[in-house]
Scaffold this motif. Structure first.
Motif, mmCIF file in Angstrom:
data_model
loop_
_atom_site.group_PDB
_atom_site.id
_atom_site.type_symbol
_atom_site.label_atom_id
_atom_site.label_comp_id
_atom_site.label_asym_id
_atom_site.label_seq_id
_atom_site.Cartn_x
_atom_site.Cartn_y
_atom_site.Cartn_z
ATOM 1 N N ASP A 21 47.423 23.093 3.641
ATOM 2 C CA ASP A 21 48.121 24.304 4.070
ATOM 3 C C ASP A 21 47.888 24.484 5.561
ATOM 4 O OD1 ASP A 21 49.110 26.818 4.599
ATOM 5 O OD2 ASP A 21 47.862 27.863 3.134
ATOM 6 N N LYS A 22 48.941 24.433 6.363
ATOM 7 C CA LYS A 22 48.794 24.523 7.809
ATOM 8 C C LYS A 22 48.306 25.887 8.277
ATOM 9 C CE LYS A 22 52.004 20.866 9.183
ATOM 10 N NZ LYS A 22 53.154 20.511 10.039
ATOM 11 N N GLN A 23 48.367 26.888 7.408
ATOM 12 C CA GLN A 23 47.875 28.217 7.764
ATOM 13 C C GLN A 23 46.555 28.534 7.052
ATOM 14 O OE1 GLN A 23 49.412 29.639 10.148
ATOM 15 N NE2 GLN A 23 51.323 28.469 10.112
ATOM 16 N N GLY A 24 45.895 27.521 6.532
ATOM 17 C CA GLY A 24 44.718 27.733 5.691
ATOM 18 C C GLY A 24 43.402 27.840 6.438
ATOM 19 N N LEU A 25 42.323 27.898 5.645
ATOM 20 C CA LEU A 25 40.950 27.959 6.147
ATOM 21 C C LEU A 25 40.283 26.606 5.911
ATOM 22 C CD1 LEU A 25 38.349 29.422 7.111
ATOM 23 C CD2 LEU A 25 38.030 30.183 4.740
ATOM 24 N N TYR A 26 39.727 26.031 6.985
ATOM 25 C CA TYR A 26 39.122 24.704 6.905
ATOM 26 C C TYR A 26 37.711 24.717 7.478
ATOM 27 C CZ TYR A 26 43.708 23.073 5.589
ATOM 28 O OH TYR A 26 44.886 22.889 4.905
ATOM 29 N N ALA A 46 49.356 28.907 13.631
ATOM 30 C CA ALA A 46 48.764 29.987 14.433
ATOM 31 C C ALA A 46 47.817 30.868 13.640
ATOM 32 C CB ALA A 46 49.884 30.837 15.038
ATOM 33 N N ASP A 47 48.027 30.995 12.342
ATOM 34 C CA ASP A 47 47.195 31.879 11.525
ATOM 35 C C ASP A 47 46.063 31.147 10.809
ATOM 36 O OD1 ASP A 47 48.738 34.119 12.181
ATOM 37 O OD2 ASP A 47 50.195 33.646 10.610
ATOM 38 N N ALA A 48 45.902 29.864 11.062
ATOM 39 C CA ALA A 48 44.846 29.078 10.412
ATOM 40 C C ALA A 48 43.488 29.396 11.021
ATOM 41 C CB ALA A 48 45.145 27.594 10.542
ATOM 42 N N ARG A 49 42.445 29.024 10.298
ATOM 43 C CA ARG A 49 41.070 29.168 10.795
ATOM 44 C C ARG A 49 40.295 27.885 10.525
ATOM 45 N NH1 ARG A 49 37.956 33.636 8.106
ATOM 46 N NH2 ARG A 49 36.371 32.959 9.622
ATOM 47 N N LEU A 50 39.438 27.536 11.459
ATOM 48 C CA LEU A 50 38.579 26.365 11.325
ATOM 49 C C LEU A 50 37.159 26.756 11.703
ATOM 50 C CD1 LEU A 50 38.016 23.335 10.915
ATOM 51 C CD2 LEU A 50 38.807 22.950 13.267
ATOM 52 N N ILE A 51 36.211 26.478 10.802
ATOM 53 C CA ILE A 51 34.800 26.774 11.050
ATOM 54 C C ILE A 51 34.041 25.463 11.162
ATOM 55 C CG2 ILE A 51 32.724 27.936 10.206
ATOM 56 C CD1 ILE A 51 34.575 29.706 8.492
ATOM 57 N N ASP A 82 24.843 24.839 4.324
ATOM 58 C CA ASP A 82 24.975 26.295 4.283
ATOM 59 C C ASP A 82 26.421 26.771 4.200
ATOM 60 O OD1 ASP A 82 22.185 26.542 4.540
ATOM 61 O OD2 ASP A 82 22.313 26.431 6.725
ATOM 62 N N ILE A 83 27.347 25.869 3.943
ATOM 63 C CA ILE A 83 28.769 26.223 3.942
ATOM 64 C C ILE A 83 29.072 27.420 3.043
ATOM 65 C CG2 ILE A 83 31.063 25.438 3.196
ATOM 66 C CD1 ILE A 83 30.256 22.628 4.200
ATOM 67 N N ALA A 84 28.563 27.397 1.819
ATOM 68 C CA ALA A 84 28.902 28.459 0.858
ATOM 69 C C ALA A 84 28.184 29.767 1.142
ATOM 70 C CB ALA A 84 28.602 27.998 -0.567
ATOM 71 N N SER A 85 27.254 29.759 2.126
ATOM 72 C CA SER A 85 26.520 30.993 2.429
ATOM 73 C C SER A 85 27.367 31.979 3.224
ATOM 74 C CB SER A 85 25.238 30.671 3.204
ATOM 75 O OG SER A 85 25.539 30.153 4.492
ATOM 76 N N LEU A 86 28.429 31.517 3.847
ATOM 77 C CA LEU A 86 29.324 32.418 4.573
ATOM 78 C C LEU A 86 30.252 33.118 3.581
ATOM 79 C CD1 LEU A 86 30.463 30.386 7.729
ATOM 80 C CD2 LEU A 86 28.627 32.071 7.551
ATOM 81 N N PRO A 87 30.277 34.450 3.562
ATOM 82 C CA PRO A 87 31.135 35.168 2.612
ATOM 83 C C PRO A 87 32.596 34.733 2.694
ATOM 84 C CG PRO A 87 29.617 36.684 3.694
ATOM 85 C CD PRO A 87 29.474 35.368 4.395
ATOM 86 N N ASP A 88 33.070 34.443 3.900
ATOM 87 C CA ASP A 88 34.477 34.051 4.083
ATOM 88 C C ASP A 88 34.799 32.728 3.395
ATOM 89 O OD1 ASP A 88 34.808 36.288 5.553
ATOM 90 O OD2 ASP A 88 35.089 35.291 7.484
#
Length: 308
Positions: A21-26, A46-51, A82-88
């Motif tokens: 999904d080009k607008q997803g969370l990665y 533009a609405d995607a997020r990458l951590i 620690d990936i799953a420790s972030l609520p997001d």
């Protein structure tokens, strides 16, 4: 390849497998010098997020610079365990990328102590702000503990002989430099592999031990199950058999349906497998191998999350 350049192994193949999904969370669980992250951001909307996650303070500094350029990106000074420790991230991530290789700047910078080809302090820590260095570990580890690490993490045939020699040497003077240790191993190992430096396996083993690499990998895979949403992808690039074996077994385990005792009532969803294997394991092609010899040991596996 210069010291400041990191070649992103299996770059296009990993992004093709990851992106749903080009607008997803990665999540880029091993940010390094940002090669995969920068390429992924070019593909995202533009609405995607990458951590990004990384234990290396130098990598985090590079990530902070990228975050100042692109608001879609943030960096965490933390292990990918620690990936799953972030609520997001819990149950909301569209894709997780884990590139388990040591970055070229880490290998090539003598001061980091990863290389047996360049003289530098015996450090080898990914996070230089925490934990014992390789020199400290060698100074205080019992002979049997070193043998276990060299055998289990380096698959070193002469583990006992090398560990005994280290104990003898440190009684006279602590080992503090990379070339000191490399020479000791070279002098101790009776048979040499012409294609591989005799210190390769021991340096790998010490690095894995002091950075808790295999423990963190197992925790990260479990965390990925909690973080990925249905349809989300897990892409893992391994560089040696110990890592790949853990990844392969994990994906195989969760791509099979759950077992229940005979007679126990179960729902249709309970019979589904939590992961689905996507394609076959992928290795670098001839073009990439010609550009970066370090790609030769890379193997990539992809799985997709099936259940909540």
């Amino acid at each position: 390849m210069s010291q400041d350049v990191h070649y992103s192994v299996l770059l296009e193949e990993s992004l093709d497998g990851l992106l749903q999904d080009k607008q997803g969370l990665y999540v880029d669980g091993t940010f390094g010098r940002g090669g995969h992250s920068r390429a992924l951001l070019k593909r995202l909307g533009a609405d995607a997020r990458l951590i990004g996650f990384d234990k290396d303070p130098q990598a985090v500094a590079t990530g902070e610079a990228l975050a100042s350029e692109d608001a879609r990106f943030t960096i965490q000074h933390s292990s990918f365990a620690d990936i799953a420790s972030l609520p997001d991230c819990r149950g909301r991530v569209d894709g997780i990328l884990l590139d388990l290789g040591v970055s070229s700047p880490q290998l090539d910078e003598a001061e980091r102590g990863f290389s047996f080809m360049r003289d530098g302090p015996l450090d080898m820590r990914m996070d230089t702000s925490a934990g014992p260095s390789a020199a400290q570990w060698l100074e205080h580890s019992a002979e049997d503990a070193m043998v276990r690490v060299f055998r289990d993490y380096g698959e070193e045939r002469f583990a006992r002989r090398i560990a005994r020699k280290i104990v003898e040497r440190r009684a006279e003077k602590p080992l503090t430099r990379t070339l000191e240790l490399a020479r000791l191993i070279e002098e101790t190992v009776p048979k040499k592999d012409e294609k591989k430096h005799p210190a390769t396996r021991v340096f790998q083993a010490i690095r894995i031990e002091i950075n808790r690499e295999l423990e963190d990998l197992k925790l990260a895979l479990d965390a990925a199950m909690k973080a990925l949403k249905p349809g989300g992808r897990l892409v893992v690039i391994s560089f040696h058999s110990l890592e790949d074996r853990i990844v392969k077994r994990f994906i195989k385990k969760y791509s099979q349906s759950q077992d229940f005792p005979i007679g126990v009532p179960v729902t249709h969803d309970q019979l589904k497998s939590p992961l689905k294997i996507i394609g076959k394991a992928i290795k670098a092609g001839d073009k990439e191998l010609g550009e970066n010899v370090r790609s030769r040991s890379a193997i990539m596996r992809i799985a997709e999350r099936c259940l909540d």
